[in-house]
Design a protein around this motif. Structure first.
Motif, PDB file in Angstrom:
ATOM      1  N   ASN A 282       0.715  -1.083   0.107  1.00  0.00           N
ATOM      2  CA  ASN A 282      -0.099   0.079  -0.009  1.00  0.00           C
ATOM      3  C   ASN A 282       0.759   1.253   0.030  1.00  0.00           C
ATOM      4  OD1 ASN A 282      -2.223  -1.506   0.137  1.00  0.00           O
ATOM      5  ND2 ASN A 282      -2.578  -1.332   2.219  1.00  0.00           N
ATOM      6  N   LEU A 283       1.884   1.255   0.863  1.00  0.00           N
ATOM      7  CA  LEU A 283       2.757   2.460   0.971  1.00  0.00           C
ATOM      8  C   LEU A 283       3.477   2.438  -0.460  1.00  0.00           C
ATOM      9  CD1 LEU A 283       4.252   4.708   2.071  1.00  0.00           C
ATOM     10  CD2 LEU A 283       5.706   3.245   3.286  1.00  0.00           C
ATOM     11  N   HIS A 284       3.808   1.320  -1.158  1.00  0.00           N
ATOM     12  CA  HIS A 284       4.544   1.333  -2.372  1.00  0.00           C
ATOM     13  C   HIS A 284       3.832   2.130  -3.222  1.00  0.00           C
ATOM     14  CE1 HIS A 284       6.682   0.365  -5.958  1.00  0.00           C
ATOM     15  NE2 HIS A 284       5.842  -0.357  -6.282  1.00  0.00           N
ATOM     16  N   GLU A 285       2.618   1.775  -3.322  1.00  0.00           N
ATOM     17  CA  GLU A 285       1.613   2.193  -4.255  1.00  0.00           C
ATOM     18  C   GLU A 285       1.482   3.690  -4.297  1.00  0.00           C
ATOM     19  OE1 GLU A 285       0.286   0.994  -7.151  1.00  0.00           O
ATOM     20  OE2 GLU A 285       1.624  -0.822  -6.587  1.00  0.00           O
ATOM     21  N   PHE A 286       1.464   4.083  -2.837  1.00  0.00           N
ATOM     22  CA  PHE A 286       1.204   5.539  -2.633  1.00  0.00           C
ATOM     23  C   PHE A 286       2.328   6.537  -3.252  1.00  0.00           C
ATOM     24  CE2 PHE A 286       2.391   8.870   0.490  1.00  0.00           C
ATOM     25  CZ  PHE A 286       1.137   9.619   0.413  1.00  0.00           C
ATOM     26  N   LEU A 287       3.525   5.997  -2.891  1.00  0.00           N
ATOM     27  CA  LEU A 287       4.656   6.628  -3.378  1.00  0.00           C
ATOM     28  C   LEU A 287       4.888   6.714  -4.997  1.00  0.00           C
ATOM     29  CD1 LEU A 287       7.242   5.165  -0.851  1.00  0.00           C
ATOM     30  CD2 LEU A 287       6.452   7.408  -0.867  1.00  0.00           C
ATOM     31  N   LYS A 288       4.332   5.366  -5.331  1.00  0.00           N
ATOM     32  CA  LYS A 288       4.486   5.370  -6.923  1.00  0.00           C
ATOM     33  C   LYS A 288       3.537   6.308  -7.536  1.00  0.00           C
ATOM     34  CE  LYS A 288       2.790   1.829  -9.431  1.00  0.00           C
ATOM     35  NZ  LYS A 288       2.834   0.429  -9.873  1.00  0.00           N
ATOM     36  N   ALA A 289       2.400   6.294  -6.888  1.00  0.00           N
ATOM     37  CA  ALA A 289       1.266   7.241  -7.452  1.00  0.00           C
ATOM     38  C   ALA A 289       1.820   8.678  -7.350  1.00  0.00           C
ATOM     39  CB  ALA A 289       0.058   7.109  -6.760  1.00  0.00           C
ATOM     40  N   ARG A 290       2.607   9.115  -6.370  1.00  0.00           N
ATOM     41  CA  ARG A 290       3.283  10.558  -6.513  1.00  0.00           C
ATOM     42  C   ARG A 290       4.516  10.668  -7.174  1.00  0.00           C
ATOM     43  NH1 ARG A 290      -0.594   9.132  -3.481  1.00  0.00           N
ATOM     44  NH2 ARG A 290      -2.133  10.543  -2.199  1.00  0.00           N
ATOM     45  N   GLY A 291       4.896   9.804  -7.950  1.00  0.00           N
ATOM     46  CA  GLY A 291       6.086   9.855  -8.898  1.00  0.00           C
ATOM     47  C   GLY A 291       7.301   9.403  -7.963  1.00  0.00           C
ATOM     48  N   GLN A 292       7.220   8.919  -6.983  1.00  0.00           N
ATOM     49  CA  GLN A 292       8.589   8.436  -6.268  1.00  0.00           C
ATOM     50  C   GLN A 292       9.210   7.123  -7.016  1.00  0.00           C
ATOM     51  OE1 GLN A 292       9.643  10.420  -3.882  1.00  0.00           O
ATOM     52  NE2 GLN A 292      11.645   9.425  -3.728  1.00  0.00           N
ATOM     53  N   ARG A 293      10.464   7.271  -7.395  1.00  0.00           N
ATOM     54  CA  ARG A 293      10.963   6.030  -8.107  1.00  0.00           C
ATOM     55  C   ARG A 293      11.795   5.197  -6.867  1.00  0.00           C
ATOM     56  NH1 ARG A 293      11.354   6.378 -14.062  1.00  0.00           N
ATOM     57  NH2 ARG A 293      12.931   4.682 -13.434  1.00  0.00           N
ATOM     58  N   TYR A 294      11.785   3.945  -7.154  1.00  0.00           N
ATOM     59  CA  TYR A 294      12.578   3.058  -6.213  1.00  0.00           C
ATOM     60  C   TYR A 294      13.924   2.744  -6.897  1.00  0.00           C
ATOM     61  CZ  TYR A 294      10.278  -0.855  -8.642  1.00  0.00           C
ATOM     62  OH  TYR A 294       9.868  -1.729  -9.680  1.00  0.00           O
ATOM     63  N   ILE A 295      14.714   2.336  -6.178  1.00  0.00           N
ATOM     64  CA  ILE A 295      15.924   1.905  -6.723  1.00  0.00           C
ATOM     65  C   ILE A 295      15.926   0.358  -7.343  1.00  0.00           C
ATOM     66  CG2 ILE A 295      18.516   1.227  -6.475  1.00  0.00           C
ATOM     67  CD1 ILE A 295      18.381   3.577  -4.141  1.00  0.00           C
ATOM     68  N   CYS A 296      15.468  -0.413  -6.509  1.00  0.00           N
ATOM     69  CA  CYS A 296      15.502  -1.799  -6.784  1.00  0.00           C
ATOM     70  C   CYS A 296      14.381  -2.676  -6.066  1.00  0.00           C
ATOM     71  CB  CYS A 296      16.809  -2.575  -6.849  1.00  0.00           C
ATOM     72  SG  CYS A 296      17.231  -2.847  -4.966  1.00  0.00           S
ATOM     73  N   SER A 297      14.116  -3.482  -6.047  1.00  0.00           N
ATOM     74  CA  SER A 297      13.161  -4.356  -5.430  1.00  0.00           C
ATOM     75  C   SER A 297      13.797  -5.856  -5.097  1.00  0.00           C
ATOM     76  CB  SER A 297      11.663  -4.641  -5.768  1.00  0.00           C
ATOM     77  OG  SER A 297      11.926  -5.288  -7.266  1.00  0.00           O
ATOM     78  N   GLY A 298      13.312  -6.595  -4.144  1.00  0.00           N
ATOM     79  CA  GLY A 298      13.781  -7.884  -3.721  1.00  0.00           C
ATOM     80  C   GLY A 298      13.022  -8.658  -2.755  1.00  0.00           C
ATOM     81  N   LEU A 299      13.394  -9.668  -2.369  1.00  0.00           N
ATOM     82  CA  LEU A 299      13.076 -10.411  -1.291  1.00  0.00           C
ATOM     83  C   LEU A 299      13.574 -10.403  -0.147  1.00  0.00           C
ATOM     84  CD1 LEU A 299      11.720 -13.402  -3.456  1.00  0.00           C
ATOM     85  CD2 LEU A 299      10.203 -11.239  -2.851  1.00  0.00           C
ATOM     86  N   HIS A 300      13.068 -10.342   0.955  1.00  0.00           N
ATOM     87  CA  HIS A 300      13.840 -10.257   2.315  1.00  0.00           C
ATOM     88  C   HIS A 300      14.517 -11.850   2.339  1.00  0.00           C
ATOM     89  CE1 HIS A 300      14.552 -10.791   6.757  1.00  0.00           C
ATOM     90  NE2 HIS A 300      14.496  -9.603   6.664  1.00  0.00           N
ATOM     91  N   GLU A 301      15.454 -11.944   2.863  1.00  0.00           N
ATOM     92  CA  GLU A 301      16.431 -13.156   2.661  1.00  0.00           C
ATOM     93  C   GLU A 301      15.734 -14.215   3.741  1.00  0.00           C
ATOM     94  OE1 GLU A 301      20.633 -14.494   4.762  1.00  0.00           O
ATOM     95  OE2 GLU A 301      20.718 -12.568   3.581  1.00  0.00           O
ATOM     96  N   LYS A 302      15.101 -14.012   4.586  1.00  0.00           N
ATOM     97  CA  LYS A 302      14.452 -15.122   5.700  1.00  0.00           C
ATOM     98  C   LYS A 302      12.918 -15.084   5.552  1.00  0.00           C
ATOM     99  CE  LYS A 302      18.209 -14.483   9.293  1.00  0.00           C
ATOM    100  NZ  LYS A 302      18.269 -13.949  10.485  1.00  0.00           N
ATOM    101  N   THR A 303      12.354 -13.970   5.335  1.00  0.00           N
ATOM    102  CA  THR A 303      10.787 -14.048   5.300  1.00  0.00           C
ATOM    103  C   THR A 303      10.308 -14.360   3.864  1.00  0.00           C
ATOM    104  OG1 THR A 303      10.467 -11.598   5.024  1.00  0.00           O
ATOM    105  CG2 THR A 303      10.724 -12.525   7.328  1.00  0.00           C
ATOM    106  N   LEU A 304      11.042 -13.821   2.878  1.00  0.00           N
ATOM    107  CA  LEU A 304      10.660 -13.988   1.705  1.00  0.00           C
ATOM    108  C   LEU A 304       9.627 -12.769   1.188  1.00  0.00           C
ATOM    109  CD1 LEU A 304      10.721 -17.654   0.662  1.00  0.00           C
ATOM    110  CD2 LEU A 304      12.674 -16.025   0.361  1.00  0.00           C
ATOM    111  N   ARG A 305       9.572 -11.941   1.853  1.00  0.00           N
ATOM    112  CA  ARG A 305       8.617 -10.885   1.583  1.00  0.00           C
ATOM    113  C   ARG A 305       9.209  -9.967   0.833  1.00  0.00           C
ATOM    114  NH1 ARG A 305       6.370  -7.218   6.662  1.00  0.00           N
ATOM    115  NH2 ARG A 305       5.104  -6.594   5.017  1.00  0.00           N
ATOM    116  N   LYS A 306       8.464  -9.194  -0.260  1.00  0.00           N
ATOM    117  CA  LYS A 306       8.766  -8.333  -1.076  1.00  0.00           C
ATOM    118  C   LYS A 306       9.255  -6.824  -0.510  1.00  0.00           C
ATOM    119  CE  LYS A 306       8.334  -6.733  -6.035  1.00  0.00           C
ATOM    120  NZ  LYS A 306       7.860  -6.704  -7.163  1.00  0.00           N
ATOM    121  N   PHE A 307      10.209  -6.312  -0.987  1.00  0.00           N
ATOM    122  CA  PHE A 307      10.565  -5.058  -0.512  1.00  0.00           C
ATOM    123  C   PHE A 307      11.015  -4.103  -1.664  1.00  0.00           C
ATOM    124  CE2 PHE A 307      14.761  -7.012  -0.164  1.00  0.00           C
ATOM    125  CZ  PHE A 307      15.716  -6.188  -0.764  1.00  0.00           C
ATOM    126  N   TRP A 308      10.804  -2.842  -1.869  1.00  0.00           N
ATOM    127  CA  TRP A 308      11.227  -1.953  -2.402  1.00  0.00           C
ATOM    128  C   TRP A 308      12.286  -0.908  -1.682  1.00  0.00           C
ATOM    129  CZ3 TRP A 308       6.543  -3.727  -1.820  1.00  0.00           C
ATOM    130  CH2 TRP A 308       5.735  -4.111  -2.900  1.00  0.00           C
TER     131      TRP A 308
END
Length: 73
Positions: free
Chosen positions: A22-48
């Motif tokens: 939800n926060l990622h979508e909020f930032l994206k809608a306001r033109g904020q660009r992320y550097i990269c995305s990945g998966l947390h090493e232990k939880t496998l949750r996606k992050f930006w």
């Protein structure tokens, strides 16, 4: 030589890791660009990964103020 905690603190000052779609979508809608995305090493949750700057900090504060899931006092 830096300790692990000092290195983590320095990294946190330079980068913001977003685990909330939800926060990622909020930032994206306001033109904020992320550097990269990945998966947390232990939880496998996606992050930006975002570079911290004044604009990002302002958007994070705006999101926090308007987040309906945030506990109100």
């Amino acid at each position: 030589m830096n300790t692990i905690n000092e290195a983590h603190a320095a990294n946190s000052r330079e980068f913001f890791y977003c685990y909330s779609p939800n926060l990622h979508e909020f930032l994206k809608a306001r033109g904020q660009r992320y550097i990269c995305s990945g998966l947390h090493e232990k939880t496998l949750r996606k992050f930006w990964q975002y570079r911290r700057d004044e604009r990002l900090n302002g958007l994070l504060a705006e999101y926090e103020r308007n987040n309906p899931n945030q506990a109100r006092q």
